[in-house]
Design an enzyme around this catalytic site. Structure first.
Site, short mmCIF file in Angstrom:
data_model
loop_
_atom_site.label_atom_id
_atom_site.label_comp_id
_atom_site.label_asym_id
_atom_site.label_seq_id
_atom_site.Cartn_x
_atom_site.Cartn_y
_atom_site.Cartn_z
N GLU A 259 135.30 13.32 70.79
CA GLU A 259 135.76 13.12 69.40
C GLU A 259 134.63 13.14 68.38
OE1 GLU A 259 139.00 11.52 72.00
OE2 GLU A 259 136.82 11.52 72.05
N GLU B 120 141.68 9.00 77.82
CA GLU B 120 142.20 7.68 77.40
C GLU B 120 143.52 7.37 78.11
OE1 GLU B 120 140.56 6.80 72.99
OE2 GLU B 120 141.70 8.66 73.14
#
Length: 694
Positions: free
Chosen positions: A125, A105
């Site tokens: 995640e 990210e």
């Protein structure tokens, strides 16, 4: 120093340096923001490179900060990405080795990304029951396309950087020196304006509604009780249907919802539990381990063969010892057949098969194994047999060799006493099938040396097992607890249940297999043998006689095509047995017990709380070091549902006062003597605490 700032010519280089994987902890996040600010204020700097020291660009969030105030302290990862994206000067991510989660990210917030081949790119995640929470679901589809982004986010699996060449994720895949190439690339783009931002790209996918609906149907069928995979699709859909900032806000809402779910809490508990299991308080991490270059295994049966395969798979030579040539040949042939089956399924190449079988030798002589670095016995579960084996091993094994027993219940201290080197003796309890099951119970004897314990723990990682340390007691952690679970299953049959009802109730709760199906798979004669030993050693413990009556009928399970259930040739499906059901009903009548209707809730509570109560005794006695170790044993060795986090975590979720209240209720029923609440359970319930509270 968690991020180093250096200027090389006209390029500022920010190197993340927070071992082992450059986790984006608070200090690292602060240092990145400070570095970007410093570079923007320096007139001599034209461009900025962010890279990672050591073995990673960044593995994402710093797991050491999970559940602490630092995890949410400013600058958050959102703030960092905002600062990077709005830098007046171009920011280039130079990616190598590992770029995952928040690390990816962060890279997506940079204006450019270059990567070395083989870098593992992932947003994992979902494996913690959450979704990427710092823009990953909005930015990744904009650079790799909707379909690939969705696959990566929903699976959480890594993709090698070169497979993403040609997408907008990377400006270049560099073949040479990444650091040098990054400086050259930075110089090349230093004056380009406007600076490209991933947020400005559009996700173009014709008829996205149909694709996303198809994805939902597929994922729904595979996600089971876990909500995160479907929420990942919702978040990714927002990258197509909403403006970027609205998508970001929606992603955040979904993330916050998921963090609170019991499933995510259970997955995170398992994640940390696995890491905690390898830490032994009185054995420092830098304890020197003994070198293991060769292994000997005593016994070529099902367990011996499965144990051997673990080491062959890891490239460690194995010598198997048997007493008779016929048994040795059969064991070696079974190992080859297992590998050939894997080859037929496309999981193994002929070359790998030949390589592994080339590491395997068989012998009928103890003298041939004397130079092995570790020997693991996998002989019959009988103390007299173990005594013979360990006395012989004491004679033939070289000094410093580790002598390990695959016993599942027997006293490792007694086994160690058969040798003149008890410090070298340890229990290594593998679970069947040993080449498949992840759990390895590592049993520490009173005299086991610390370096022996450290060596076996390190070895468990090498052979891809979850090693959990147990003290010495009858059955260690797993089998000592499962005995109480099995006792309750037997009592339920006497009181009104049939095997199918018990199994179905427990499987609906989430267990991979109910107690009676499990007994048929493992072999009912194994439990029968242990109970006969218990009748002599612990005559005060009561058991239902139904399991003994079953074994007296010769119904040992799948291996005899008859156990609690009937089986058809070549068919492992259990079929309810009228013969067995009649036997159970008659046994209740013989005992003078009036059978009653028993709810699924009672079945689940009695089985699961029996595990919990015994687990509390085990913790109190110091047999297990921590509650999460017990949970890891049950998640990796006994099919306890992952989404419930293990028996001790599940008890915490239910609330220990509620567990205690149920136990006290069952203590008033038939066989109430089996329900004496563990003092630790009562104490924690009174204090309003849980087993896993720090």
């Amino acid at each position: 120093m968690t991020a180093e700032y250096k200027v090389n010519g006209s390029v500022a280089v920010i190197t993340l340096n927070n071992p082992p994987v450059n986790g984006l902890g608070h200090a690292t996040r602060s240092a990145i923001v400070q570095g970007i600010k410093q570079a923007n204020e320096d007139g001599a700097v034209k461009a900025i490179v962010i890279t990672g020291a050591g073995k990673a660009f960044s593995g994402g969030a710093d797991i050491r900060e999970f559940n602490t105030p630092k995890a949410l302290a400013e600058p958050t990862l959102h703030t960092v990405i905002n600062v990077v994206e709005n830098s007046e000067k171009p920011v280039i991510a130079a990616i190598h080795s590992v770029c995952m989660g928040g690390g990816l990210e962060l890279a997506l917030g940079c204006h450019y990304r270059i990567a070395a081949p083989g870098a593992q790119i992932a947003l994992p995640e979902v494996k913690l029951g959450i979704l990427p929470g710092a823009g990953g679901t909005q930015r990744l589809p904009r650079v790799v396309g909707l379909e690939l982004a969705l696959n990566m986010i929903v699976s959480g699996n890594p993709v090698p950087s070169e497979k993403l060449a040609g997408t907008k994720l990377f400006s270049e895949i560099v073949k040479g020196d990444l650091a040098q190439d990054a400086l050259e690339f930075a110089a090349k783009v230093a004056d380009q304006r406007p600076l490209p931002k991933v947020r400005d790209l559009k996700v173009d996918y014709p008829n996205h509604e149909a694709f996303l609906q198809f994805s939902r149907n597929t994922v729904k069928a595979m996600a089971g009780p876990f909500p995160a995979p479907l929420k990942c699709i919702d978040a990714v859909e927002a990258s197509v249907t909403k403006k970027f900032d609205d998508g970001l806000k929606y992603e955040r809402e979904l993330f916050i919802d998921l963090v609170q779910t019991p499933e995510s809490k259970a997955l995170r508990h398992a994640f940390f539990g696995e890491r905690a299991a390898s830490k032994i308080p009185d054995v420092p991490e830098d304890t020197p381990a003994r070198e293991i270059k060769s292994v000997a295994v005593i016994g070529a049966g099902t367990m011996g063969g499965g144990i051997s395969m673990n080491f062959l798979n890891a490239g460690i030579p194995v010598t198997i010892l048997e007493m008779k040539q016929e048994a040795l040949d059969k064991g070696m042939a079974t190992i080859r057949k297992n590998y050939e089956n894997s080859m037929k399924k496309g999981k193994l190449t002929q070359e790998k098969l030949d390589q592994r079988m080339g590491l395997l030798k068989g012998t009928l002589s103890y003298e041939d194994i004397g130079q092995a670095d570790i020997v693991i016995e996998a002989v019959f579960e009988d103390m007299a047999v173990k005594e013979q084996v360990f006395k012989k091993l004491d004679e033939v094994m070289k000094p410093g060799a580790i002598l390990a027993s695959n016993t599942s219940t027997l006293d490792v201290n007694k086994i160690a006493s058969f040798t003149k080197r008890p410090q070298d003796v340890i229990g290594t309890h593998f679970f069947s099938p040993a080449n498949v099951m992840k759990l390895l119970e590592i049993v520490r004897g009173d005299k086991t040396a610390k370096d022996v314990l450290a060596t076996v723990m390190k070895l468990s990682k090498k052979i891809k097992k979850t090693g959990v340390v147990s003290g010495v007691c009858d059955g260690f952690i797993g089998n000592r607890m499962i005995e109480q679970y099995s006792r309750q299953a037997g009592f339920l049959l006497e009181e009104g249940c049939l095997p199918e009802q018990v199994d179905k109730a427990v499987e609906k709760f989430g267990f991979a297999m109910g107690p009676f199906r499990m007994g048929d798979l493992a072999g009912n004669d194994v439990g029968w043998y242990i109970r006969k030993r218990r009748y002599v050693e612990k005559p005060n413990i009561t058991y239902s006689k139904t399991a003994d009556l079953l074994c007296e009928m010769g119904r040992f399970g799948q291996k005899t095509s008859a156990g609690w259930y009937d089986y058809k040739p070549g068919d492992r499906k259990p079929y309810p047995s009228q013969l067995v059901n009649d036997m159970i009903v008659k046994h209740s009548a013989d005992l003078g017990v009036e059978r009653r209707k028993i709810s699924d809730q009672e079945i689940v509570e009695r089985l699961v709380y029996a595990l919990v109560n015994e687990g509390a005794h085990i913790l109190e006695e110091g047999i297990a070091m921590r509650a999460s170790d017990i949970d890891m044993v049950y998640l990796t060795g006994y099919g306890f549902p992952l989404f419930r986090g293990g028996p001790m975590f599940y008890a915490d979720t239910v609330g220990l006062p509620n567990v205690l209240m149920a136990i006290e209720k069952y203590a008033k029923g038939r066989h109430g003597d089996a329900w004496k609440p563990a003092p630790l359970l009562a104490k924690l319930a009174a204090e309003g605490k849980g087993f896993n509270d720090k």
